[in-house]
Design a protein around this motif. Structure first.
Motif, PDB file in Angstrom:
ATOM      1  N   GLN A   7      -9.041  20.594   7.275  1.00  0.00           N
ATOM      2  CA  GLN A   7     -10.134  20.198   6.388  1.00  0.00           C
ATOM      3  C   GLN A   7      -9.568  19.358   5.246  1.00  0.00           C
ATOM      4  OE1 GLN A   7     -13.321  21.057   7.048  1.00  0.00           O
ATOM      5  NE2 GLN A   7     -12.791  22.371   8.798  1.00  0.00           N
ATOM      6  N   VAL A   8     -10.332  18.395   4.800  1.00  0.00           N
ATOM      7  CA  VAL A   8      -9.883  17.567   3.683  1.00  0.00           C
ATOM      8  C   VAL A   8      -9.580  18.425   2.461  1.00  0.00           C
ATOM      9  CG1 VAL A   8     -10.540  15.704   2.102  1.00  0.00           C
ATOM     10  CG2 VAL A   8     -11.160  15.557   4.514  1.00  0.00           C
ATOM     11  N   THR A   9     -10.328  19.495   2.293  1.00  0.00           N
ATOM     12  CA  THR A   9     -10.153  20.376   1.128  1.00  0.00           C
ATOM     13  C   THR A   9      -8.810  21.093   1.124  1.00  0.00           C
ATOM     14  OG1 THR A   9     -11.347  22.105   2.344  1.00  0.00           O
ATOM     15  CG2 THR A   9     -12.624  20.765   0.806  1.00  0.00           C
ATOM     16  N   GLU A  10      -8.099  21.087   2.257  1.00  0.00           N
ATOM     17  CA  GLU A  10      -6.782  21.716   2.323  1.00  0.00           C
ATOM     18  C   GLU A  10      -5.663  20.799   1.825  1.00  0.00           C
ATOM     19  OE1 GLU A  10      -6.097  23.270   6.261  1.00  0.00           O
ATOM     20  OE2 GLU A  10      -8.182  23.915   6.452  1.00  0.00           O
ATOM     21  N   LEU A  11      -5.973  19.529   1.595  1.00  0.00           N
ATOM     22  CA  LEU A  11      -4.987  18.585   1.084  1.00  0.00           C
ATOM     23  C   LEU A  11      -4.869  18.724  -0.430  1.00  0.00           C
ATOM     24  CD1 LEU A  11      -5.984  15.381   3.106  1.00  0.00           C
ATOM     25  CD2 LEU A  11      -4.019  16.863   3.530  1.00  0.00           C
ATOM     26  N   PRO A  12      -3.738  18.307  -0.995  1.00  0.00           N
ATOM     27  CA  PRO A  12      -3.582  18.358  -2.451  1.00  0.00           C
ATOM     28  C   PRO A  12      -4.662  17.519  -3.141  1.00  0.00           C
ATOM     29  CG  PRO A  12      -1.482  17.898  -1.381  1.00  0.00           C
ATOM     30  CD  PRO A  12      -2.526  17.790  -0.330  1.00  0.00           C
ATOM     31  N   THR A  13      -5.093  17.954  -4.312  1.00  0.00           N
ATOM     32  CA  THR A  13      -6.066  17.202  -5.103  1.00  0.00           C
ATOM     33  C   THR A  13      -5.623  17.182  -6.563  1.00  0.00           C
ATOM     34  OG1 THR A  13      -7.426  19.175  -5.503  1.00  0.00           O
ATOM     35  CG2 THR A  13      -8.005  17.788  -3.602  1.00  0.00           C
ATOM     36  N   ASN A  65       5.640  13.337   3.584  1.00  0.00           N
ATOM     37  CA  ASN A  65       5.911  14.665   4.138  1.00  0.00           C
ATOM     38  C   ASN A  65       5.289  14.691   5.526  1.00  0.00           C
ATOM     39  OD1 ASN A  65       4.531  17.506   4.679  1.00  0.00           O
ATOM     40  ND2 ASN A  65       6.368  17.900   3.472  1.00  0.00           N
ATOM     41  N   TYR A  66       6.076  15.055   6.527  1.00  0.00           N
ATOM     42  CA  TYR A  66       5.591  14.990   7.907  1.00  0.00           C
ATOM     43  C   TYR A  66       4.291  15.763   8.109  1.00  0.00           C
ATOM     44  CZ  TYR A  66       5.247  15.850  12.907  1.00  0.00           C
ATOM     45  OH  TYR A  66       4.775  15.953  14.195  1.00  0.00           O
ATOM     46  N   LEU A  67       4.221  16.996   7.608  1.00  0.00           N
ATOM     47  CA  LEU A  67       3.025  17.813   7.831  1.00  0.00           C
ATOM     48  C   LEU A  67       1.794  17.187   7.189  1.00  0.00           C
ATOM     49  CD1 LEU A  67       4.439  21.434   7.376  1.00  0.00           C
ATOM     50  CD2 LEU A  67       3.873  20.262   9.515  1.00  0.00           C
ATOM     51  N   GLN A  68       1.983  16.552   6.038  1.00  0.00           N
ATOM     52  CA  GLN A  68       0.833  15.935   5.377  1.00  0.00           C
ATOM     53  C   GLN A  68       0.444  14.619   6.040  1.00  0.00           C
ATOM     54  OE1 GLN A  68       0.351  16.204   1.089  1.00  0.00           O
ATOM     55  NE2 GLN A  68       2.042  17.670   0.972  1.00  0.00           N
ATOM     56  N   LEU A  74      -7.148  14.881  10.652  1.00  0.00           N
ATOM     57  CA  LEU A  74      -8.454  14.676  10.039  1.00  0.00           C
ATOM     58  C   LEU A  74      -9.153  13.437  10.606  1.00  0.00           C
ATOM     59  CD1 LEU A  74      -7.442  15.603   6.400  1.00  0.00           C
ATOM     60  CD2 LEU A  74      -8.934  16.931   7.912  1.00  0.00           C
ATOM     61  N   LEU A  75      -8.378  12.406  10.949  1.00  0.00           N
ATOM     62  CA  LEU A  75      -8.958  11.214  11.576  1.00  0.00           C
ATOM     63  C   LEU A  75      -9.510  11.538  12.963  1.00  0.00           C
ATOM     64  CD1 LEU A  75      -6.447   8.382  10.579  1.00  0.00           C
ATOM     65  CD2 LEU A  75      -8.854   8.549   9.925  1.00  0.00           C
ATOM     66  N   VAL A  76      -8.757  12.326  13.717  1.00  0.00           N
ATOM     67  CA  VAL A  76      -9.236  12.742  15.039  1.00  0.00           C
ATOM     68  C   VAL A  76     -10.552  13.503  14.910  1.00  0.00           C
ATOM     69  CG1 VAL A  76      -8.781  14.274  16.998  1.00  0.00           C
ATOM     70  CG2 VAL A  76      -6.970  12.762  16.162  1.00  0.00           C
ATOM     71  N   GLN A 130     -18.856  12.850   2.013  1.00  0.00           N
ATOM     72  CA  GLN A 130     -19.492  12.042   0.976  1.00  0.00           C
ATOM     73  C   GLN A 130     -18.599  11.925  -0.263  1.00  0.00           C
ATOM     74  OE1 GLN A 130     -21.971  10.338   2.642  1.00  0.00           O
ATOM     75  NE2 GLN A 130     -23.144  10.580   0.755  1.00  0.00           N
ATOM     76  N   ASP A 131     -18.420  10.671  -0.710  1.00  0.00           N
ATOM     77  CA  ASP A 131     -17.728  10.397  -1.979  1.00  0.00           C
ATOM     78  C   ASP A 131     -16.318  10.984  -2.046  1.00  0.00           C
ATOM     79  OD1 ASP A 131     -20.064   9.112  -2.967  1.00  0.00           O
ATOM     80  OD2 ASP A 131     -20.907  11.077  -3.470  1.00  0.00           O
ATOM     81  N   VAL A 132     -15.616  10.991  -0.914  1.00  0.00           N
ATOM     82  CA  VAL A 132     -14.228  11.448  -0.926  1.00  0.00           C
ATOM     83  C   VAL A 132     -13.346  10.301  -1.419  1.00  0.00           C
ATOM     84  CG1 VAL A 132     -12.272  12.190   0.488  1.00  0.00           C
ATOM     85  CG2 VAL A 132     -14.548  13.120   0.927  1.00  0.00           C
ATOM     86  N   GLU A 133     -12.659  10.515  -2.521  1.00  0.00           N
ATOM     87  CA  GLU A 133     -11.776   9.505  -3.093  1.00  0.00           C
ATOM     88  C   GLU A 133     -10.329   9.914  -2.829  1.00  0.00           C
ATOM     89  OE1 GLU A 133     -10.949   7.186  -7.367  1.00  0.00           O
ATOM     90  OE2 GLU A 133     -12.550   8.685  -7.192  1.00  0.00           O
ATOM     91  N   VAL A 134      -9.527   8.957  -2.357  1.00  0.00           N
ATOM     92  CA  VAL A 134      -8.154   9.255  -1.955  1.00  0.00           C
ATOM     93  C   VAL A 134      -7.170   8.362  -2.696  1.00  0.00           C
ATOM     94  CG1 VAL A 134      -6.519   9.366  -0.031  1.00  0.00           C
ATOM     95  CG2 VAL A 134      -8.937   9.912   0.361  1.00  0.00           C
TER      96      VAL A 134
END
Length: 356
Positions: free
Chosen positions: A38-44, A55-58, A65-67, A150-154
């Motif tokens: 889930q996107v929410t599992e990534l650092p914010t 980092n390989y895992l990230q 997430l793309l898949v 919606q409105d995910v900023e990266v």
């Protein structure tokens, strides 16, 4: 997952490299289950998603997430869950990890080494740098086009001690407008699921848009080329042949499912090539790996001798859904069948092109 467990898993993968590179971990890309689902599992940070693609895992998380983001729009081209077109990318990254191609080739750090941080992707690695453009750019484009929510900023984290990597959609669009435009076109195209075309033709069209984006990313990755000076001439030759093979694969609109991609990755060299390695007689590589290296070298050499006309002939012959299907079958024979005479390729291409 603890660092100790990661070390153990990676050691297990590396010990099994005696015959060929490890491509799968329980049927999935290497360490897939340890990545973010889930996107929410990534650092914010301050509401902005800030993954570290060094980092390989990230970085693998970006692919996972793309898949997941594209799967709902590609059901018509799938007969099983791993038939989406994005699977080739995470599998390639896994092969780069287990074959030692993500470590620091300068020896100035322990990045990527078992004695250092095995999950580190070195910004000095040509492979790690090149792969950045087929992971970061599509991820930023997918987020911009709303596929990640919606409105995910990266904003991607930049690597330590290396400049020149765009980290936001706006930055990448400014630096690599062609690649970003083509990824935008792909993500917009897959949203159109009610095409009046037959399934096979619609699938072929979507894969064509996908490969345009892939090739644009590879063109953008030319900024990584100075890093090739850290490798042996044999590894550089293989790397350039590997890039050259993408011209053939993209022209046939290869459907890079997990199953099909594994077939083409299995015979790739399971370690970085050293000075003096001469296929098909590299003792510690398998017969299949030696065959692939010889085939890649032949294709690159012939294309060079012909002034680039082999690639042009191939692209010209891949003019329809039918000829691209023949082209995919021919590539399978060329790479996977050691008894296939490479020289016959020159006579088969005109035969295929005759129907254009």
């Amino acid at each position: 997952m603890s660092l100790l467990v990661v070390h153990g898993l990676l050691l297990g993968f590396m010990f099994s490299l005696s015959s060929s590179a490890v491509i799968l971990d329980n049927g999935m890309p290497i360490l897939w289950t340890q990545t973010a689902s889930q996107v929410t599992e990534l650092p914010t940070l301050n509401g902005i998603v800030t993954p570290n693609p060094w980092n390989y895992l990230q970085r693998m998380s970006l692919y996972r997430l793309l898949v997941a983001a594209t799967d709902p729009f590609t059901e018509y081209m799938r007969t099983n869950p791993t038939d989406g077109p994005m699977w080739g990318l995470p599998l390639q990254l896994g092969w780069m990890l287990t074959s030692g191609r993500l470590v620091d080739p300068t020896g100035a750090s322990t990045c990527g080494l078992q004695t250092g941080d095995p999950m580190c992707i070195s910004a000095q690695s040509w492979w790690g740098c090149m792969n950045y453009f087929t992971s970061a750019l599509p991820f930023l484009s997918a987020a911009h086009n709303g596929l990640l929510g919606q409105d995910v900023e990266v904003q991607l984290q930049a690597p330590d001690g290396a400049d020149g990597f765009c980290t936001t959609y706006t930055d990448c669009l400014a630096q690599y407008p062609d690649a970003m435009a083509k990824w935008d076109a792909f993500f917009q195209a897959i949203k159109v699921t009610d095409s009046p075309l037959p399934v096979a033709e619609h699938t072929d069209n979507i894969l064509g848009v996908y490969w345009q984006a892939q090739m644009a990313s590879l063109s953008a990755s030319a900024v990584c080329n100075p890093r090739q000076s850290h490798y042996s001439s044999e590894e550089v030759s293989f790397a350039n042949s590997w890039l050259n093979s993408a011209e053939y694969v993209s022209a046939v609109h290869f459907h890079s499912t997990l199953e099909k991609t594994v077939l083409f990755l299995n015979p790739l060299p399971s370690r970085v090539l050293r000075e003096g390695d001469a296929a098909p007689n590299i003792a510690d590589l398998s017969q299949e790996e030696n065959h692939t290296l010889s085939t890649f070298s032949w294709m690159k050499s012939i294309n060079s001798i012909l002034g680039g006309s082999l690639v042009r002939m191939w692209k010209g012959a891949m003019c329809s859904v039918a000829t691209r299907e023949k082209g995919r079958a021919l590539l399978e024979q060329l790479i996977l069948n050691p008894s296939f005479a490479t020289s016959t390729l020159l006579s088969i291409i005109p035969e295929i092109a005759s129907s254009c």
